[in-house]
Every structure is written in structure tokens, then in C-alpha cells.
Scaffold this active site. Structure first.
Site, PDB file in Angstrom:
ATOM      1  N   SER A  10     -27.352  35.389 -42.794  1.00  0.00           N
ATOM      2  CA  SER A  10     -27.201  36.762 -43.296  1.00  0.00           C
ATOM      3  C   SER A  10     -28.561  37.329 -43.683  1.00  0.00           C
ATOM      4  CB  SER A  10     -26.280  36.779 -44.512  1.00  0.00           C
ATOM      5  OG  SER A  10     -26.377  38.044 -45.134  1.00  0.00           O
TER       6      SER A  10
ATOM      7  N   HIS B 252     -25.882  37.672 -39.027  1.00  0.00           N
ATOM      8  CA  HIS B 252     -24.923  38.393 -39.875  1.00  0.00           C
ATOM      9  C   HIS B 252     -25.613  39.592 -40.514  1.00  0.00           C
ATOM     10  CE1 HIS B 252     -21.120  38.485 -42.135  1.00  0.00           C
ATOM     11  NE2 HIS B 252     -21.832  38.804 -43.206  1.00  0.00           N
TER      12      HIS B 252
ATOM     13  N   ASP C 271     -25.068  42.712 -42.975  1.00  0.00           N
ATOM     14  CA  ASP C 271     -24.190  43.218 -44.037  1.00  0.00           C
ATOM     15  C   ASP C 271     -24.477  44.683 -44.332  1.00  0.00           C
ATOM     16  OD1 ASP C 271     -22.630  40.938 -45.017  1.00  0.00           O
ATOM     17  OD2 ASP C 271     -24.557  40.088 -45.614  1.00  0.00           O
TER      18      ASP C 271
ATOM     19  N   MET D 149     -23.445  47.843 -46.593  1.00  0.00           N
ATOM     20  CA  MET D 149     -22.740  48.175 -47.850  1.00  0.00           C
ATOM     21  C   MET D 149     -23.011  49.619 -48.220  1.00  0.00           C
ATOM     22  SD  MET D 149     -23.833  44.894 -50.105  1.00  0.00           S
ATOM     23  CE  MET D 149     -23.655  43.228 -49.494  1.00  0.00           C
TER      24      MET D 149
ATOM     25  N   HIS E  50     -20.966  43.084 -40.479  1.00  0.00           N
ATOM     26  CA  HIS E  50     -19.938  43.026 -41.530  1.00  0.00           C
ATOM     27  C   HIS E  50     -19.964  44.343 -42.294  1.00  0.00           C
ATOM     28  CE1 HIS E  50     -18.632  40.810 -45.509  1.00  0.00           C
ATOM     29  NE2 HIS E  50     -17.705  41.643 -45.077  1.00  0.00           N
TER      30      HIS E  50
ATOM     31  N   MET F  47     -18.958  46.635 -45.061  1.00  0.00           N
ATOM     32  CA  MET F  47     -18.351  46.751 -46.394  1.00  0.00           C
ATOM     33  C   MET F  47     -18.467  48.222 -46.785  1.00  0.00           C
ATOM     34  SD  MET F  47     -19.928  43.224 -47.913  1.00  0.00           S
ATOM     35  CE  MET F  47     -21.170  43.170 -46.645  1.00  0.00           C
TER      36      MET F  47
ATOM     37  N   MET G 286     -13.672  35.966 -47.257  1.00  0.00           N
ATOM     38  CA  MET G 286     -14.781  36.055 -48.220  1.00  0.00           C
ATOM     39  C   MET G 286     -14.645  34.923 -49.227  1.00  0.00           C
ATOM     40  SD  MET G 286     -16.744  38.468 -47.231  1.00  0.00           S
ATOM     41  CE  MET G 286     -17.900  38.241 -48.598  1.00  0.00           C
TER      42      MET G 286
ATOM     43  N   GLY H 258     -20.522  42.078 -51.958  1.00  0.00           N
ATOM     44  CA  GLY H 258     -21.459  42.995 -52.618  1.00  0.00           C
ATOM     45  C   GLY H 258     -22.836  42.424 -52.834  1.00  0.00           C
ATOM     46  N   PHE H 259     -22.899  41.124 -53.060  1.00  0.00           N
ATOM     47  CA  PHE H 259     -24.192  40.525 -53.391  1.00  0.00           C
ATOM     48  C   PHE H 259     -24.346  39.144 -52.764  1.00  0.00           C
ATOM     49  CE2 PHE H 259     -22.997  43.502 -56.646  1.00  0.00           C
ATOM     50  CZ  PHE H 259     -24.151  44.263 -56.807  1.00  0.00           C
TER      51      PHE H 259
ATOM     52  N   ASP I  23     -17.881  33.500 -45.697  1.00  0.00           N
ATOM     53  CA  ASP I  23     -19.088  34.232 -46.089  1.00  0.00           C
ATOM     54  C   ASP I  23     -19.207  34.234 -47.604  1.00  0.00           C
ATOM     55  OD1 ASP I  23     -21.183  36.034 -46.331  1.00  0.00           O
ATOM     56  OD2 ASP I  23     -20.055  37.764 -45.575  1.00  0.00           O
ATOM     57  N   GLY I  24     -20.311  33.639 -48.093  1.00  0.00           N
ATOM     58  CA  GLY I  24     -20.589  33.640 -49.527  1.00  0.00           C
ATOM     59  C   GLY I  24     -20.755  32.243 -50.072  1.00  0.00           C
TER      60      GLY I  24
ATOM     61  N   GLY J  78     -26.756  33.100 -46.272  1.00  0.00           N
ATOM     62  CA  GLY J  78     -27.868  33.983 -46.618  1.00  0.00           C
ATOM     63  C   GLY J  78     -28.945  33.231 -47.343  1.00  0.00           C
TER      64      GLY J  78
END
Ligand code: DX5
Ligand code: ZN
Length: 221
Positions: free
Chosen positions: A7, A31, A33, A35, A64, A66, A135, A140-141, A173-174, A195
Site C-alpha cells: 500500500s 494497493h 488507497d 480517501m 481501494h 474509500m 478490512m 482511514g489510516f 487490508d490493515g 503498507g
């Protein structure tokens, strides 16, 4: 087959091209992201950034989204060179239509659920998608802790995919590192987003290889 998707949210944005060149030869996907500050309480980057980085690499773009009402921008994200576009179940009135919109543009379609959303909402959508993203943090972070309690969701989705005979990848993811990658792969995930564990590592190539090895050993597809 295990796939690794670093990510770029965790990379140094002042040197994006260089950062991508540290991972693209060793990864399957990249990936990306996006947002909007509405669907999630953070703003990352958007179209101009994707357009620029698309010129630097041929790697498969795993985008992705968001963002609220992603249907407004699917055409644009497709034209920018996304290969897979994942939307959130919670972000739109009609996820089925958006998945169809993505496929009609010749792109792979993915659907994601936040930690608080039950996996069962996705079952009717399986025929319309190529990937399901579970997720394993609140979106978000980057840099958050892996939520172990999402693993039953991964297993249930893997079972549903098998039972239905679908050709669908399951992505997590995460909070993914070599240790949590093994846990997620054992539950049935085959695409691992990472990430911080990749971009903050002393050597990205080794970090990716470690995640891949741990996941391959544990994978129950
Ligand atoms: C979070 C993003 C993730 C994030 C993962 O909302 O969707 O892709 O970059 O970061 P790590 O791997 O650091 O948890
Ligand atoms: Zn993501």
C-alpha cells in the site's frame, strides 16, 4: 495463489516513483488507497497522483476507493489505468450497480466491508465481483493493529466462494506483516495488502518475501 499488494499510503509521497520501484518487481499488485475525508476521516490523494504514478510502472493497480458514492468517479478511475477497482459496500446505495459499472469498463471489480459490517451482505454480490476485501482495521489510516476477530469473516467468505464455485480473490487490508499474513492466509485470504510493514522496513524486498513465505506456508485456499 498468494499475492502481495504493497500500500503506497505508507510510502514517502515526495518520492513516490522511487518508492514504487522498490516494490513493484517483487509484488503482484500495488494497493492505491483513495480517501475523500467523508467516507473515512482522512484524505489521501486522488486522480492526478494516480495518473502520474501510472506512467512509472506496469504493475497491476489495486485501487481501494474509500469514498462516498464512488459511482460518480468509476469512469475516471478506470481511464486512469486502474486494473481492479474496489468499492465499499457501505459507501453507496446500490453496490450491485457499481460493480456492474466497473466490469462494463473492462476492469476487475472488488467489494469491501468495514469491520462492523457482516459478511453476509456480500453473499448476493459474489456473482458480480472478482475480489472481496475484508478490512482488518477501521479504514482511514495506515499503521493500525490487525483485528484478529475479522478472521471468521474471511473463513466464511472463503467457504461461500468455494461453495458457489466462484473465481474470487479474498484480500485483507490493515496491520499485515509476516505474522498476521500467516493468520489471514490460514483463514483463507490470498491477497495481502501491506503498507507500513513494507515501506518502513529496512529492505522492502525482504519484507515482501517474508510476508509471502509466511502466507504461502499457512494458506488454506
Ligand atoms: C487503511 C488502508 C490500508 C492501509 C494499510 O484504510 O486501506 O490500505 O494503507 O496500512 P498498514 O499496512 O500500515 O496497516
Ligand atoms: Zn486499502
Amino acid at each position: 495463489m498468494i499475492k502481495i499488494s504493497p500500500s503506497i499510503l505508507a510510502c514517502d509521497f515526495a518520492r513516490m516513483g522511487e518508492e514504487i520501484s522498490k516494490v513493484d518487481k517483487f509484488s503482484d499488485y500495488l494497493h492505491v488507497d483513495v480517501m475523500d475525508g467523508l467516507f473515512v476521516p482522512n484524505i489521501s490523494f486522488g486522480m492526478p497522483v494516480i495518473k502520474s504514478i501510472r506512467k512509472t510502472t506496469d504493475i497491476f493497480f489495486d485501487v481501494h476507493l474509500m469514498i462516498e458514492r464512488p459511482e460518480r468517479y468509476i469512469e475516471e478511475f478506470a481511464a486512469l489505468g486502474s486494473d481492479l477497482i474496489t468499492i465499499h459496500y457501505e459507501s453507496t446505495e446500490n453496490p450491485a450497480e457499481v460493480l456492474k459499472q466497473i466490469r462494463a469498463l473492462g476492469k476487475k471489480a472488488g467489494i469491501s466491508v468495514k469491520p462492523g459490517t457482516d459478511y453476509s451482505v456480500l453473499l448476493p454480490l459474489l456473482p458480480l465481483c472478482d475480489l472481496v476485501l475484508v478490512m482488518t482495521v477501521e479504514p482511514g489510516f495506515g499503521g493500525q493493529k490487525f483485528m484478529h476477530d475479522m478472521m471468521p469473516k474471511v473463513s466464511a467468505l472463503r467457504e461461500a466462494v468455494k461453495a458457489g464455485g466462484y473465481d474470487i480473490e479474498i484480500e485483507v487490508d490493515g496491520g499485515i506483516n509476516a505474522e498476521t499474513a500467516a493468520i489471514a492466509a490460514a483463514a483463507g485470504a490470498n491477497v495481502l495488502v501491506a503498507g507500513s510493514s513494507v515501506f518502513a522496513a529496512a529492505d522492502a524486498e525482504t519484507a515482501i518475501a517474508d510476508i509471502r513465505e509466511a502466507a504461502e506456508k499457512a494458506y488454506k485456499g
